[in-house]
Design a protein around this motif. Structure first.
Motif, mmCIF file in Angstrom:
data_model
loop_
_atom_site.group_PDB
_atom_site.id
_atom_site.type_symbol
_atom_site.label_atom_id
_atom_site.label_comp_id
_atom_site.label_asym_id
_atom_site.label_seq_id
_atom_site.Cartn_x
_atom_site.Cartn_y
_atom_site.Cartn_z
ATOM 1 N N THR A 295 0.812 -1.268 0.056
ATOM 2 C CA THR A 295 -0.161 0.029 0.002
ATOM 3 C C THR A 295 0.845 1.264 0.058
ATOM 4 O O THR A 295 0.407 2.246 -0.705
ATOM 5 C CB THR A 295 -0.861 -0.015 1.174
ATOM 6 N N ILE A 296 1.947 1.178 0.744
ATOM 7 C CA ILE A 296 2.782 2.497 0.877
ATOM 8 C C ILE A 296 3.450 2.534 -0.490
ATOM 9 O O ILE A 296 3.700 3.698 -1.271
ATOM 10 C CB ILE A 296 3.832 2.274 1.993
ATOM 11 N N GLU A 297 4.029 1.486 -1.142
ATOM 12 C CA GLU A 297 4.640 1.535 -2.680
ATOM 13 C C GLU A 297 3.696 2.060 -3.472
ATOM 14 O O GLU A 297 3.950 2.921 -4.332
ATOM 15 C CB GLU A 297 4.865 0.261 -2.934
ATOM 16 N N ALA A 298 2.338 1.702 -3.549
ATOM 17 C CA ALA A 298 1.508 2.271 -4.535
ATOM 18 C C ALA A 298 1.165 3.636 -4.176
ATOM 19 O O ALA A 298 1.097 4.623 -5.376
ATOM 20 C CB ALA A 298 0.003 1.577 -4.225
ATOM 21 N N SER A 299 1.142 4.285 -3.170
ATOM 22 C CA SER A 299 0.858 5.704 -2.763
ATOM 23 C C SER A 299 2.061 6.453 -3.291
ATOM 24 O O SER A 299 2.132 7.439 -3.577
ATOM 25 C CB SER A 299 0.550 5.775 -1.384
ATOM 26 N N LEU A 300 3.359 6.049 -2.910
ATOM 27 C CA LEU A 300 4.609 6.479 -3.379
ATOM 28 C C LEU A 300 4.579 6.613 -4.836
ATOM 29 O O LEU A 300 4.860 8.022 -5.568
ATOM 30 C CB LEU A 300 5.818 5.787 -2.782
ATOM 31 N N ARG A 301 4.166 5.760 -5.588
ATOM 32 C CA ARG A 301 4.004 5.761 -7.093
ATOM 33 C C ARG A 301 3.050 6.808 -7.415
ATOM 34 O O ARG A 301 3.457 7.725 -8.280
ATOM 35 C CB ARG A 301 3.854 4.456 -7.734
ATOM 36 N N ARG A 302 1.810 6.858 -7.120
ATOM 37 C CA ARG A 302 1.177 7.620 -7.361
ATOM 38 C C ARG A 302 1.287 9.262 -6.927
ATOM 39 O O ARG A 302 1.096 10.184 -7.738
ATOM 40 C CB ARG A 302 -0.391 7.668 -6.804
ATOM 41 N N LEU A 303 1.907 9.400 -5.662
ATOM 42 C CA LEU A 303 2.295 10.704 -5.309
ATOM 43 C C LEU A 303 3.432 11.290 -5.927
ATOM 44 O O LEU A 303 3.802 12.286 -5.853
ATOM 45 C CB LEU A 303 2.391 10.839 -3.678
ATOM 46 N N ARG A 304 4.103 10.302 -6.656
ATOM 47 C CA ARG A 304 5.513 10.687 -7.157
ATOM 48 C C ARG A 304 6.533 11.314 -6.213
ATOM 49 O O ARG A 304 6.967 12.419 -6.523
ATOM 50 C CB ARG A 304 5.417 11.776 -8.505
ATOM 51 N N THR A 305 6.517 10.718 -5.162
ATOM 52 C CA THR A 305 7.672 11.188 -4.127
ATOM 53 C C THR A 305 8.421 9.994 -3.478
ATOM 54 O O THR A 305 7.973 8.893 -3.713
ATOM 55 C CB THR A 305 6.791 11.747 -2.836
ATOM 56 N N GLU A 306 9.587 10.270 -2.959
ATOM 57 C CA GLU A 306 10.397 9.244 -2.127
ATOM 58 C C GLU A 306 10.106 9.039 -0.956
ATOM 59 O O GLU A 306 10.464 7.781 -0.325
ATOM 60 C CB GLU A 306 11.876 9.665 -2.440
ATOM 61 N N TYR A 307 9.140 9.766 -0.386
ATOM 62 C CA TYR A 307 8.669 9.585 1.056
ATOM 63 C C TYR A 307 7.343 10.101 1.244
ATOM 64 O O TYR A 307 7.010 11.026 0.591
ATOM 65 C CB TYR A 307 9.865 10.013 1.927
ATOM 66 N N ILE A 308 7.020 9.678 2.320
ATOM 67 C CA ILE A 308 5.541 10.119 2.891
ATOM 68 C C ILE A 308 5.861 10.591 4.268
ATOM 69 O O ILE A 308 6.437 9.800 5.128
ATOM 70 C CB ILE A 308 4.442 9.231 3.168
ATOM 71 N N ASP A 309 5.710 11.971 4.732
ATOM 72 C CA ASP A 309 5.837 12.419 5.865
ATOM 73 C C ASP A 309 5.137 11.818 7.200
ATOM 74 O O ASP A 309 5.667 11.427 8.177
ATOM 75 C CB ASP A 309 5.715 13.941 5.914
ATOM 76 N N LEU A 310 3.718 11.669 6.734
ATOM 77 C CA LEU A 310 2.977 11.105 7.952
ATOM 78 C C LEU A 310 2.228 10.151 7.182
ATOM 79 O O LEU A 310 1.279 10.543 6.408
ATOM 80 C CB LEU A 310 2.010 12.144 8.463
ATOM 81 N N TYR A 311 2.297 8.910 7.739
ATOM 82 C CA TYR A 311 1.367 7.906 7.260
ATOM 83 C C TYR A 311 0.293 7.355 8.196
ATOM 84 O O TYR A 311 0.757 6.847 9.231
ATOM 85 C CB TYR A 311 2.335 6.458 6.791
#
Length: 348
Positions: free
Chosen positions: A112-128
């Motif tokens: 789920t995190i990997e999918a969000s990272l791909r859609r958000l086009r970012t290398e990291y999520i600050d708050l999951y």
């Protein structure tokens, strides 16, 4: 724009957070990008989304579209990714449009995190954040008949511990920085904190629960937990799904509004709700205040508030919300708000 600590993370977030749940349905990609630009220019450093967005309605065909719109903005502005805190959410059990309703688990977290990272086009999520607990929640108007007696404590705690381990792996990889909850209870949050302390997993930084002049379930046990454990509230629906703007009074349903798409406003619509809104609108009028400004400024007075998450389908709504940061409520206004709350408790 006032900045508040995000738990014990060392990060600070703006008192207002740009909510994006309409990006991809009511709000176009171009409008969404313009809203991000405006929000950042006016001092907001916090953007919230979720894998299941957009809403109004939620559909299998649009799941993930909001993250994609934020992602195209990120792709067009790569140097600005460090300018803001980006939060997203893992859907809880029962969301049939995502993983066929599977519960949050150590197995679902990495994908789920990997999918969000791909859609958000970012290398990291600050708050999951976990969008709601697997065991259910008293949020979404379920407080009226809430019954936790069917919960399995051992299974709940074992799942929490496994999830913390999986989250820590994601922290170690650099995919996420911090962990938050949503639609959680005091008991649930206390367990996440206790297990994190015992295992060394990521500590809960925040709780994203509904909170407004109309919905004050947070004011007792969760308030105490927030203050004592440095777990700030990220208040969603601080304008009560638009009710507190006054636009739905006297039977009005503006074209393109949330009520025009979701007639019951998720269980918020009803005569007691409109009576409560009228009381708050009268206070605002007596004191020469914009009711939107009053509602958002009031959130700022709460001792547990980290940020109030507002959404805007149009730019003029965003500009109106941004104006609230200039407003400081007088003691007289606060006293009248308290009296209105006592007269109209729990209106939905």
């Amino acid at each position: 724009m006032k900045m508040n600590p995000l738990g014990r993370t060392g990060l600070t977030v703006s008192e207002l957070c740009l909510g994006t749940m309409t990006f991809g349905t009511q709000t176009s990609e171009a409008e969404g990008h313009a809203q991000i630009d405006r929000a950042l220019a006016d001092g907001i450093n916090f953007i919230d989304t979720a894998e299941m967005y957009p809403v109004n309605p939620v559909s299998k065909e649009t799941v993930g579209r909001t993250e994609e719109i934020i992602g195209t903005w990120n792709a067009a502005n790569p140097a600005r990714r460090g300018d803001f805190i980006l939060a997203t959410k893992h859907s809880g059990e029962g969301m049939q449009h995502v993983r066929d309703g599977a519960p949050i688990s150590a197995a679902t977290i990495p994908q789920t995190i990997e999918a969000s990272l791909r859609r958000l086009r970012t290398e990291y999520i600050d708050l999951y954040q976990f969008h709601w607990p697997n065991r259910g929640s008293y949020m979404f108007r379920r407080n009226w008949s809430y019954d936790p007696s069917g919960q399995n404590r051992e299974e709940t705690l074992a799942n929490m511990e496994a999830c913390l381990d999986a989250l820590q792996t994601q922290v170690d990889k650099g995919n996420i920085r911090h962990f938050g909850l949503s639609n959680e209870s005091a008991w649930g949050t206390a367990q996440w904190l206790r297990l994190a302390e015992r295992t060394g997993g990521p500590r809960v930084a925040s709780i994203q629960n509904e909170y407004s002049l109309m919905c004050r379930l947070y004011d007792t046990d969760l308030a105490e937990l927030s203050v004592n454990e440095d777990v700030g509230l990220l208040a969603f629906s601080p304008l009560a799904a638009g009710l507190l703007t006054g636009k739905y009074q006297a039977g009005a349903v503006p074209e393109g509004s949330r009520m025009s798409l979701v007639p019951e406003l998720g269980g918020r619509k009803g005569p007691r709700a409109f009576a409560a809104v009228a009381a708050y609108l009268e206070i605002a009028e007596r004191h020469g205040l914009d009711p939107v400004h009053m509602a958002l400024a009031w959130c700022r007075t709460r001792p547990f508030m980290a940020s109030a998450i507002f959404g805007a389908t149009r730019m003029e709504q965003l500009d109106r919300a941004l104006g609230s940061v200039e407003v400081v409520l007088s003691d007289a206004v606060l006293a009248e708000i308290d009296a209105a709350h006592r007269a109209h408790p729990m209106p939905y």
